[in-house]
Design a protein around this motif. Structure first.
Motif, PDB file in Angstrom:
ATOM      1  N   PRO A  35       0.828  -1.213   0.000  1.00 14.72           N
ATOM      2  CA  PRO A  35       0.000   0.000   0.000  1.00 14.72           C
ATOM      3  C   PRO A  35       0.859   1.257   0.000  1.00 14.72           C
ATOM      4  N   LEU A  36       0.237   2.367  -0.379  1.00 15.87           N
ATOM      5  CA  LEU A  36       0.911   3.662  -0.345  1.00 15.87           C
ATOM      6  C   LEU A  36       0.611   4.309   1.003  1.00 15.87           C
ATOM      7  N   GLY A  37       1.687   4.678   1.744  1.00  9.64           N
ATOM      8  CA  GLY A  37       1.430   5.279   3.042  1.00  9.64           C
ATOM      9  C   GLY A  37       2.693   5.709   3.752  1.00  9.64           C
ATOM     10  N   SER A  38       2.507   6.016   5.039  1.00  8.42           N
ATOM     11  CA  SER A  38       3.619   6.452   5.883  1.00  8.42           C
ATOM     12  C   SER A  38       4.153   5.236   6.639  1.00  8.42           C
ATOM     13  N   LYS A  39       5.410   4.961   6.474  1.00 11.80           N
ATOM     14  CA  LYS A  39       6.024   3.815   7.148  1.00 11.80           C
ATOM     15  C   LYS A  39       5.945   3.970   8.655  1.00 11.80           C
ATOM     16  N   LEU A  40       6.250   5.172   9.135  1.00  7.02           N
ATOM     17  CA  LEU A  40       6.248   5.415  10.571  1.00  7.02           C
ATOM     18  C   LEU A  40       4.853   5.209  11.160  1.00  7.02           C
ATOM     19  N   GLU A  41       3.830   5.737  10.475  1.00  7.20           N
ATOM     20  CA  GLU A  41       2.470   5.620  11.007  1.00  7.20           C
ATOM     21  C   GLU A  41       1.997   4.180  11.008  1.00  7.20           C
ATOM     22  N   LEU A  42       2.294   3.425   9.957  1.00  7.87           N
ATOM     23  CA  LEU A  42       1.892   2.023   9.924  1.00  7.87           C
ATOM     24  C   LEU A  42       2.692   1.196  10.928  1.00  7.87           C
ATOM     25  N   GLN A  43       3.960   1.592  11.203  1.00 10.82           N
ATOM     26  CA  GLN A  43       4.707   0.960  12.288  1.00 10.82           C
ATOM     27  C   GLN A  43       3.996   1.182  13.623  1.00 10.82           C
ATOM     28  N   GLN A  44       3.473   2.416  13.804  1.00  9.67           N
ATOM     29  CA  GLN A  44       2.744   2.741  15.031  1.00  9.67           C
ATOM     30  C   GLN A  44       1.532   1.842  15.188  1.00  9.67           C
ATOM     31  N   VAL A  45       0.764   1.630  14.068  1.00  7.52           N
ATOM     32  CA  VAL A  45      -0.408   0.763  14.122  1.00  7.52           C
ATOM     33  C   VAL A  45      -0.010  -0.653  14.529  1.00  7.52           C
ATOM     34  N   MET A  46       1.013  -1.207  13.860  1.00  2.86           N
ATOM     35  CA  MET A  46       1.436  -2.579  14.170  1.00  2.86           C
ATOM     36  C   MET A  46       1.972  -2.676  15.595  1.00  2.86           C
ATOM     37  N   LEU A  47       2.721  -1.666  16.062  1.00  5.30           N
ATOM     38  CA  LEU A  47       3.243  -1.666  17.425  1.00  5.30           C
ATOM     39  C   LEU A  47       2.085  -1.706  18.433  1.00  5.30           C
ATOM     40  N   ASN A  48       1.047  -0.832  18.206  1.00 10.33           N
ATOM     41  CA  ASN A  48      -0.087  -0.804  19.121  1.00 10.33           C
ATOM     42  C   ASN A  48      -0.808  -2.150  19.148  1.00 10.33           C
ATOM     43  N   LEU A  49      -1.068  -2.724  17.964  1.00  9.95           N
ATOM     44  CA  LEU A  49      -1.821  -3.977  17.910  1.00  9.95           C
ATOM     45  C   LEU A  49      -1.032  -5.133  18.534  1.00  9.95           C
ATOM     46  N   ILE A  50       0.271  -5.218  18.269  1.00 10.96           N
ATOM     47  CA  ILE A  50       1.070  -6.334  18.800  1.00 10.96           C
ATOM     48  C   ILE A  50       1.274  -6.182  20.300  1.00 10.96           C
ATOM     49  N   VAL A  51       1.547  -4.937  20.784  1.00 10.32           N
ATOM     50  CA  VAL A  51       1.701  -4.713  22.232  1.00 10.32           C
ATOM     51  C   VAL A  51       0.398  -5.070  22.945  1.00 10.32           C
ATOM     52  N   ASN A  52      -0.771  -4.639  22.360  1.00 10.98           N
ATOM     53  CA  ASN A  52      -2.053  -4.987  22.968  1.00 10.98           C
ATOM     54  C   ASN A  52      -2.236  -6.497  23.037  1.00 10.98           C
ATOM     55  N   ALA A  53      -1.821  -7.211  21.983  1.00 10.46           N
ATOM     56  CA  ALA A  53      -1.948  -8.671  21.967  1.00 10.46           C
ATOM     57  C   ALA A  53      -1.064  -9.306  23.033  1.00 10.46           C
ATOM     58  N   ILE A  54       0.166  -8.794  23.170  1.00 12.55           N
ATOM     59  CA  ILE A  54       1.088  -9.325  24.204  1.00 12.55           C
ATOM     60  C   ILE A  54       0.498  -9.120  25.590  1.00 12.55           C
ATOM     61  N   GLU A  55      -0.008  -7.896  25.863  1.00 10.90           N
ATOM     62  CA  GLU A  55      -0.566  -7.598  27.175  1.00 10.90           C
ATOM     63  C   GLU A  55      -1.832  -8.414  27.436  1.00 10.90           C
ATOM     64  N   ALA A  56      -2.634  -8.683  26.369  1.00 14.14           N
ATOM     65  CA  ALA A  56      -3.846  -9.474  26.547  1.00 14.14           C
ATOM     66  C   ALA A  56      -3.525 -10.912  26.929  1.00 14.14           C
ATOM     67  N   MET A  57      -2.345 -11.416  26.501  1.00 20.11           N
ATOM     68  CA  MET A  57      -1.978 -12.807  26.800  1.00 20.11           C
ATOM     69  C   MET A  57      -1.060 -12.929  27.998  1.00 20.11           C
ATOM     70  N   ALA A  58      -0.679 -11.804  28.643  1.00 20.59           N
ATOM     71  CA  ALA A  58       0.315 -11.832  29.721  1.00 20.59           C
ATOM     72  C   ALA A  58      -0.133 -12.723  30.878  1.00 20.59           C
ATOM     73  N   ALA A  59      -1.432 -12.666  31.179  1.00 21.16           N
ATOM     74  CA  ALA A  59      -1.921 -13.461  32.323  1.00 21.16           C
ATOM     75  C   ALA A  59      -2.708 -14.677  31.867  1.00 21.16           C
ATOM     76  N   SER A  60      -2.599 -15.033  30.620  1.00 21.77           N
ATOM     77  CA  SER A  60      -3.362 -16.146  30.081  1.00 21.77           C
ATOM     78  C   SER A  60      -2.855 -17.472  30.637  1.00 21.77           C
ATOM     79  N   GLU A  61      -3.790 -18.365  30.998  1.00 24.46           N
ATOM     80  CA  GLU A  61      -3.423 -19.657  31.559  1.00 24.46           C
ATOM     81  C   GLU A  61      -3.327 -20.735  30.493  1.00 24.46           C
ATOM     82  N   TRP A  62      -3.742 -20.416  29.288  1.00 26.87           N
ATOM     83  CA  TRP A  62      -3.663 -21.396  28.207  1.00 26.87           C
ATOM     84  C   TRP A  62      -2.546 -21.014  27.233  1.00 26.87           C
ATOM     85  N   SER A  63      -2.401 -21.781  26.207  1.00 20.08           N
ATOM     86  CA  SER A  63      -1.313 -21.576  25.250  1.00 20.08           C
ATOM     87  C   SER A  63      -1.350 -20.159  24.694  1.00 20.08           C
TER      88      SER A  63
END
Length: 623
Positions: free
Chosen positions: A510-538
């Motif tokens: 896609p055509l866009g800003s690398k920095l801004e799309l990095q920000q989107v991926m950083l937010n989504l992946i960090v949120n996913a990591i934090e959502a699984m931090a206390a997970s008792e399953w795989s």
């Protein structure tokens, strides 16, 4: 004078008289006939033979022959009329048709009885008149009159004819119906004087003008007895009278009034809406503008109509707008363009201009109708909002600095330790009695490799912490995901998360800003990591990229799937609201900023709960 001479002159005079008589009969189409009832002898003059289409030299007339010439449909009543005359010794007069050489003729036969000195009926003498020409003319006239009457009775107008002395001579069906509604007998009106029957007609002046000045007049008036508007077309006639066609125009008048009301409502609407409304001719000259247009330009309506829509454009916008205008004009398509227009204060403001064509029946564009919407304040607000979003995005990136610093320390510790070890080894190899240059060079290469790795880590973290966006370019989404995962490697390892990254480098870009799309991926992946931090399953983090059609064009779909606690109904509905967070130390801006970034790139970001555990955040971008 001798007897012979006198006899000759008498014969000549008699011959001359007979000739005059024959010529008179021919001219008047009148023949003479006689029938001797004693001998049965029949006499026909030459004109009778001519009327019957027979040759006197070869034809011997008889009563039977005379009756046979009569039209079959008329024969019985003619014979009955003649028989009655014989019985009553009375005059005989009858009109009938005859078949002559295959054609129908119209005849009038007259007879008179002749009695002898004893009073006995001995003979009938009479005339036969050829009425064919007159009858055919009468038939044609009658047919013409019937056609005229049919036409007059088929029209929706009331048609009335008056003689020169103001008497009614004709009313068509509609006029007769109207007369009945006024309490008049239509048949009884014929021959009556207009002024006696209707003393004070509302358009008396116009009626008298037609009759007295012999001119055509059209008037329009409200006829109270019927609650109607009527239009009268009045014409003088060659016989000195006049005729009137009266049309019910109530529907038209109502339509005109509705049209005027609609025009007033439309004018009120045009003047009340917060837009400049205009119509241009095909050559782009001004035809109409509303008051808001005039107030902004600081000109009168007359002054505006002497200008072109091009005149108030910012010089830097003219070529672009002209190109759009020409393309729309050639294709006949509606157009929309942002442009700057000069105001009465000498300043330019940004407007969104929209136009649509009006075509003639032949398909030719005759006018353009459109609006100019002032978007200056909105544009300034969007700019301010954009600056705020940049600030918030930067703040959000700074919120991850703790995670990034731990990652930075982890990533730099190993290559730094290796660099120290390799530096010591290189010194030892060089301090030996016989320096081992090859071993020292190998250690130096390892040092260079570790230094390059440390530089990559630092650049990656520095890019994530930048405040301003970069210029748009084609973006390799897979590379961005790899960089973000690299910067979060310590957190991923710390929480024992298994990562599956299913994105290849040959995905659509896609055509866009690398920095801004990095920000989107950083937010989504960090949120996913934090959502699984206390997970008792795989704990599994799956990131996928795949081509996907979006808004009738090519696109790329990116999905971040975790196996965390998932999304509750309440959380799901407010997930992208600003300042909404489920984290004790969160700002609640990460997902809101991410959605704004994706939206600014022409895409869509949304979330869905997984079947079982976790949630999937995904966005799609056009390419």
């Amino acid at each position: 004078m001798g007897a012979e001479e006198a006899s000759g002159r008498l014969e000549a005079a008699l011959t001359s008289t007979e000739a005059y008589l024959a010529e008179g009969q021919r001219i008047s189409h009148t023949g003479t006939w006689a029938v001797n009832l004693t001998s049965g002898r029949v006499y026909w003059s030459e004109e009778v033979f001519r009327i019957c289409g027979l040759d006197p030299a070869t034809t011997k007339p008889s009563q039977d022959m005379a009756f046979q010439l009569i039209h079959p449909d008329d024969r019985a009543f003619v014979q009955e009329a003649f028989a009655t005359a014989l019985r009553e010794r009375s005059d005989y007069s009858v009109e009938h048709r005859a078949i002559v050489a295959g054609h129908t003729k119209y005849l009038h036969a007259l007879g008179r009885p002749v009695l002898n000195e004893l009073g006995e009926l001995v003979e009938y003498v009479g005339t036969v008149v050829d009425l064919t020409e007159r009858k055919l003319a009468e038939i044609k006239l009658r047919e013409a009159n019937e056609k005229v009457e049919m036409i007059l009775n088929s029209i929706n107008d009331q048609f009335v004819a008056l003689s020169k002395d103001w008497r009614y001579t004709y009313l068509n069906r509609r006029a007769a119906e109207q007369a009945k509604l006024l309490g008049k007998d239509p048949a009884a009106l014929i021959g009556k004087v207009l002024w006696d029957e209707f003393p004070n007609p509302p358009n008396e002046k116009a009626i008298r003008q037609v009759m007295e000045q012999r001119v055509s007049v059209t008037d329009e008036l409200y006829y109270a007895p019927f609650g109607q508007w009527v239009e009268n077309h009045m014409y003088p006639t060659p016989d000195g009278g006049m005729v009137t066609f009266q049309t019910d125009v109530t529907d038209r008048k109502r339509a005109e009034e509705n049209s005027r009301q609609n025009e007033r409502r439309l004018r009120l609407l045009v003047e009340s809406i917060p837009h400049q409304v205009w119509s241009y001719r095909a050559d782009r000259t001004v035809e109409f503008v509303n008051q808001r247009w005039l107030d902004y330009a600081g000109v009168t309506c007359e002054e505006a109509q002497r200008t072109s829509g091009h005149d108030r454009l910012h010089p830097d916008d003219r070529d672009r707008v002209d190109t759009i205008w020409r393309a729309a004009s050639s294709q006949g398509d509606p157009w929309e363009v942002e442009m700057r227009l000069l105001g009465r204060d000498g300043r330019y403001r940004r407007f969104l201009s929209r136009g649509a064509p009006l075509r003639s029946e032949s398909g030719e564009i005759t006018q353009w109708f459109g609006t100019n919407t002032d978007i200056e304040d909105r544009k300034q607000a969007e700019g301010a909002l954009r600056e705020t979003e940049v600030e918030l995005a930067h703040a959000a990136r700074l919120m991850t600095i703790g995670v990034l610093m731990a990652t930075l320390a982890h990533e730099l510790n190993q290559p730094l330790a290796a660099t120290v070890a390799n530096s010591s080894a290189a010194l030892r190899w060089l301090e030996q009695d016989v320096p081992r240059a090859d071993e020292a060079m190998s250690a130096m290469r390892r040092i260079l490799k570790d230094a390059t790795r440390m530089a990559d880590v630092i650049v990656s973290v520095r890019n994530l912490l930048k405040k301003s966006a970069t210029d748009h370019a084609r973006i390799n989404i897979s590379r961005i995901i790899q960089d973000v995962l690299l910067s979060l490697e310590l957190e991923i390892s710390k929480h024992k998360i298994t990562v599956r990254q299913l994105c290849s480098n040959d995905q659509p870009q896609p055509l866009g800003s690398k920095l801004e799309l990095q920000q989107v991926m950083l937010n989504l992946i960090v949120n996913a990591i934090e959502a699984m931090a206390a997970s008792e399953w795989s704990r599994e983090l799956t990131i996928t990229c795949e081509p996907r059609e979006f808004q009738a064009r090519a696109g790329i779909l990116v999905a971040v799937k975790d196996s965390g606690a998932g999304l509750s109904t309440q959380t799901h509905s407010r997930l992208f609201d600003s300042f909404f967070t489920t984290k004790p130390s969160g700002l609640g801006m990460g997902l809101s900023i991410s959605r704004s970034i994706v939206h600014a790139h022409g895409g869509v970001l949304w979330a869905e709960p997984n079947v079982g555990h976790g949630a999937t955040f995904q966005f799609i971008l056009p390419v």
